[in-house]
Design a protein around this motif. Structure first.
Motif, PDB file in Angstrom:
ATOM      1  N   MET A 129     -25.392  20.204 -37.063  1.00 36.68           N
ATOM      2  CA  MET A 129     -26.307  20.724 -38.035  1.00 36.68           C
ATOM      3  C   MET A 129     -27.416  21.471 -37.303  1.00 36.68           C
ATOM      4  SD  MET A 129     -28.711  18.693 -40.797  1.00 36.68           S
ATOM      5  CE  MET A 129     -27.333  17.950 -41.613  1.00 36.68           C
ATOM      6  N   ALA A 130     -27.786  22.614 -37.845  1.00 35.32           N
ATOM      7  CA  ALA A 130     -28.848  23.413 -37.245  1.00 35.32           C
ATOM      8  C   ALA A 130     -30.199  22.738 -37.448  1.00 35.32           C
ATOM      9  CB  ALA A 130     -28.862  24.800 -37.863  1.00 35.32           C
ATOM     10  N   LYS A 131     -31.077  22.938 -36.517  1.00 38.93           N
ATOM     11  CA  LYS A 131     -32.423  22.365 -36.594  1.00 38.93           C
ATOM     12  C   LYS A 131     -33.428  23.486 -36.803  1.00 38.93           C
ATOM     13  CE  LYS A 131     -31.077  18.217 -35.447  1.00 38.93           C
ATOM     14  NZ  LYS A 131     -31.158  17.080 -36.296  1.00 38.93           N
ATOM     15  N   THR A 132     -34.484  23.189 -37.542  1.00 36.24           N
ATOM     16  CA  THR A 132     -35.554  24.149 -37.798  1.00 36.24           C
ATOM     17  C   THR A 132     -36.873  23.494 -37.439  1.00 36.24           C
ATOM     18  OG1 THR A 132     -34.330  25.102 -39.635  1.00 36.24           O
ATOM     19  CG2 THR A 132     -36.662  25.552 -39.561  1.00 36.24           C
ATOM     20  N   GLU A 133     -37.735  24.250 -36.813  1.00 24.85           N
ATOM     21  CA  GLU A 133     -39.047  23.734 -36.451  1.00 24.85           C
ATOM     22  C   GLU A 133     -40.085  24.408 -37.338  1.00 24.85           C
ATOM     23  OE1 GLU A 133     -41.900  23.732 -32.586  1.00 24.85           O
ATOM     24  OE2 GLU A 133     -39.759  23.368 -32.285  1.00 24.85           O
ATOM     25  N   ILE A 134     -40.936  23.595 -37.969  1.00 25.83           N
ATOM     26  CA  ILE A 134     -41.989  24.125 -38.828  1.00 25.83           C
ATOM     27  C   ILE A 134     -43.299  23.406 -38.530  1.00 25.83           C
ATOM     28  CG2 ILE A 134     -40.442  24.779 -40.700  1.00 25.83           C
ATOM     29  CD1 ILE A 134     -41.313  22.234 -42.157  1.00 25.83           C
ATOM     30  N   ALA A 135     -44.390  24.021 -38.931  1.00 26.50           N
ATOM     31  CA  ALA A 135     -45.708  23.403 -38.764  1.00 26.50           C
ATOM     32  C   ALA A 135     -46.207  22.968 -40.147  1.00 26.50           C
ATOM     33  CB  ALA A 135     -46.676  24.400 -38.142  1.00 26.50           C
ATOM     34  N   LEU A 136     -46.710  21.750 -40.234  1.00 26.51           N
ATOM     35  CA  LEU A 136     -47.234  21.213 -41.490  1.00 26.51           C
ATOM     36  C   LEU A 136     -48.642  20.679 -41.265  1.00 26.51           C
ATOM     37  CD1 LEU A 136     -44.140  19.201 -42.747  1.00 26.51           C
ATOM     38  CD2 LEU A 136     -44.951  21.382 -43.622  1.00 26.51           C
ATOM     39  N   ASP A 137     -49.405  20.646 -42.338  1.00 26.17           N
ATOM     40  CA  ASP A 137     -50.741  20.096 -42.317  1.00 26.17           C
ATOM     41  C   ASP A 137     -50.673  18.604 -41.968  1.00 26.17           C
ATOM     42  OD1 ASP A 137     -53.644  20.246 -42.960  1.00 26.17           O
ATOM     43  OD2 ASP A 137     -53.044  18.832 -44.539  1.00 26.17           O
ATOM     44  N   THR A 138     -51.469  18.176 -41.029  1.00 24.74           N
ATOM     45  CA  THR A 138     -51.436  16.788 -40.563  1.00 24.74           C
ATOM     46  C   THR A 138     -51.732  15.803 -41.687  1.00 24.74           C
ATOM     47  OG1 THR A 138     -52.122  17.499 -38.367  1.00 24.74           O
ATOM     48  CG2 THR A 138     -52.410  15.174 -38.899  1.00 24.74           C
ATOM     49  N   GLU A 139     -52.705  16.109 -42.529  1.00 26.25           N
ATOM     50  CA  GLU A 139     -53.039  15.192 -43.627  1.00 26.25           C
ATOM     51  C   GLU A 139     -51.865  15.028 -44.588  1.00 26.25           C
ATOM     52  OE1 GLU A 139     -56.697  16.210 -45.586  1.00 26.25           O
ATOM     53  OE2 GLU A 139     -57.749  16.450 -43.695  1.00 26.25           O
ATOM     54  N   LEU A 140     -51.136  16.108 -44.820  1.00 28.34           N
ATOM     55  CA  LEU A 140     -49.964  16.052 -45.686  1.00 28.34           C
ATOM     56  C   LEU A 140     -48.898  15.146 -45.088  1.00 28.34           C
ATOM     57  CD1 LEU A 140     -48.348  17.130 -48.144  1.00 28.34           C
ATOM     58  CD2 LEU A 140     -47.596  18.991 -46.659  1.00 28.34           C
ATOM     59  N   VAL A 141     -48.646  15.302 -43.803  1.00 30.89           N
ATOM     60  CA  VAL A 141     -47.632  14.488 -43.136  1.00 30.89           C
ATOM     61  C   VAL A 141     -48.035  13.021 -43.126  1.00 30.89           C
ATOM     62  CG1 VAL A 141     -46.428  14.073 -40.953  1.00 30.89           C
ATOM     63  CG2 VAL A 141     -46.817  16.422 -41.734  1.00 30.89           C
ATOM     64  N   VAL A 142     -49.291  12.733 -42.852  1.00 25.86           N
ATOM     65  CA  VAL A 142     -49.764  11.346 -42.844  1.00 25.86           C
ATOM     66  C   VAL A 142     -49.616  10.737 -44.238  1.00 25.86           C
ATOM     67  CG1 VAL A 142     -51.785   9.868 -42.561  1.00 25.86           C
ATOM     68  CG2 VAL A 142     -51.286  11.643 -40.866  1.00 25.86           C
ATOM     69  N   GLU A 143     -49.935  11.490 -45.269  1.00 20.74           N
ATOM     70  CA  GLU A 143     -49.807  10.971 -46.631  1.00 20.74           C
ATOM     71  C   GLU A 143     -48.351  10.677 -46.971  1.00 20.74           C
ATOM     72  OE1 GLU A 143     -51.290  11.853 -51.162  1.00 20.74           O
ATOM     73  OE2 GLU A 143     -52.118  12.991 -49.498  1.00 20.74           O
ATOM     74  N   VAL A 144     -47.437  11.556 -46.555  1.00 15.38           N
ATOM     75  CA  VAL A 144     -46.011  11.318 -46.778  1.00 15.38           C
ATOM     76  C   VAL A 144     -45.570  10.061 -46.043  1.00 15.38           C
ATOM     77  CG1 VAL A 144     -43.694  12.206 -46.256  1.00 15.38           C
ATOM     78  CG2 VAL A 144     -45.413  13.716 -47.253  1.00 15.38           C
ATOM     79  N   MET A 145     -46.049   9.880 -44.817  1.00 22.19           N
ATOM     80  CA  MET A 145     -45.696   8.696 -44.046  1.00 22.19           C
ATOM     81  C   MET A 145     -46.180   7.432 -44.740  1.00 22.19           C
ATOM     82  SD  MET A 145     -46.497  10.121 -40.209  1.00 22.19           S
ATOM     83  CE  MET A 145     -46.335   8.521 -39.424  1.00 22.19           C
ATOM     84  N   VAL A 146     -47.400   7.448 -45.247  1.00 23.84           N
ATOM     85  CA  VAL A 146     -47.968   6.273 -45.919  1.00 23.84           C
ATOM     86  C   VAL A 146     -47.197   5.980 -47.200  1.00 23.84           C
ATOM     87  CG1 VAL A 146     -50.005   5.401 -47.125  1.00 23.84           C
ATOM     88  CG2 VAL A 146     -50.254   6.536 -44.902  1.00 23.84           C
ATOM     89  N   LEU A 147     -46.963   7.003 -48.015  1.00 28.89           N
ATOM     90  CA  LEU A 147     -46.278   6.800 -49.295  1.00 28.89           C
ATOM     91  C   LEU A 147     -44.834   6.359 -49.123  1.00 28.89           C
ATOM     92  CD1 LEU A 147     -47.672   9.833 -51.323  1.00 28.89           C
ATOM     93  CD2 LEU A 147     -48.207   7.417 -51.646  1.00 28.89           C
TER      94      LEU A 147
END
Length: 66
Positions: free
Chosen positions: A1-19
Motif C-alpha cells: 500500500m502506498a504511503k502519504t505524508e501530510i502535516a496536521l495541526d497538533t491540537e487536532l491530532v492530540v484531540e483525536v488521540m484523546v477521543l
C-alpha cells in the motif's frame, strides 16, 4: 500500500488521540480515516447511491504550473 505524508495541526491530532484512546498519533488518525471510509460504504449500501465518479482517482502527482 502506498504511503502519504501530510502535516496536521497538533491540537487536532492530540484531540483525536484523546477521543479515540489511541496513544500513537499515526494510528489514531488512521483509525479515524478508516472509520470515515467505512461509514461512507455503509451509507452507500443502505441508500444504494454510489457516485462512481467519486471513486475514480487519478493517482499521478499533479504538477503545479504558474
Amino acid at each position: 500500500m502506498a504511503k502519504t505524508e501530510i502535516a496536521l495541526d497538533t491540537e487536532l491530532v492530540v484531540e483525536v488521540m484523546v477521543l479515540s484512546g489511541i496513544g500513537n498519533p499515526r494510528d489514531a488518525i488512521e483509525a479515524v480515516v478508516r472509520d470515515y471510509v467505512a461509514r461512507g460504504h455503509r451509507t452507500e449500501t443502505r441508500t444504494g447511491g454510489v457516485d462512481t465518479r467519486l471513486r475514480e482517482i487519478d493517482g499521478k502527482p499533479r504538477i503545479e504550473e504558474g
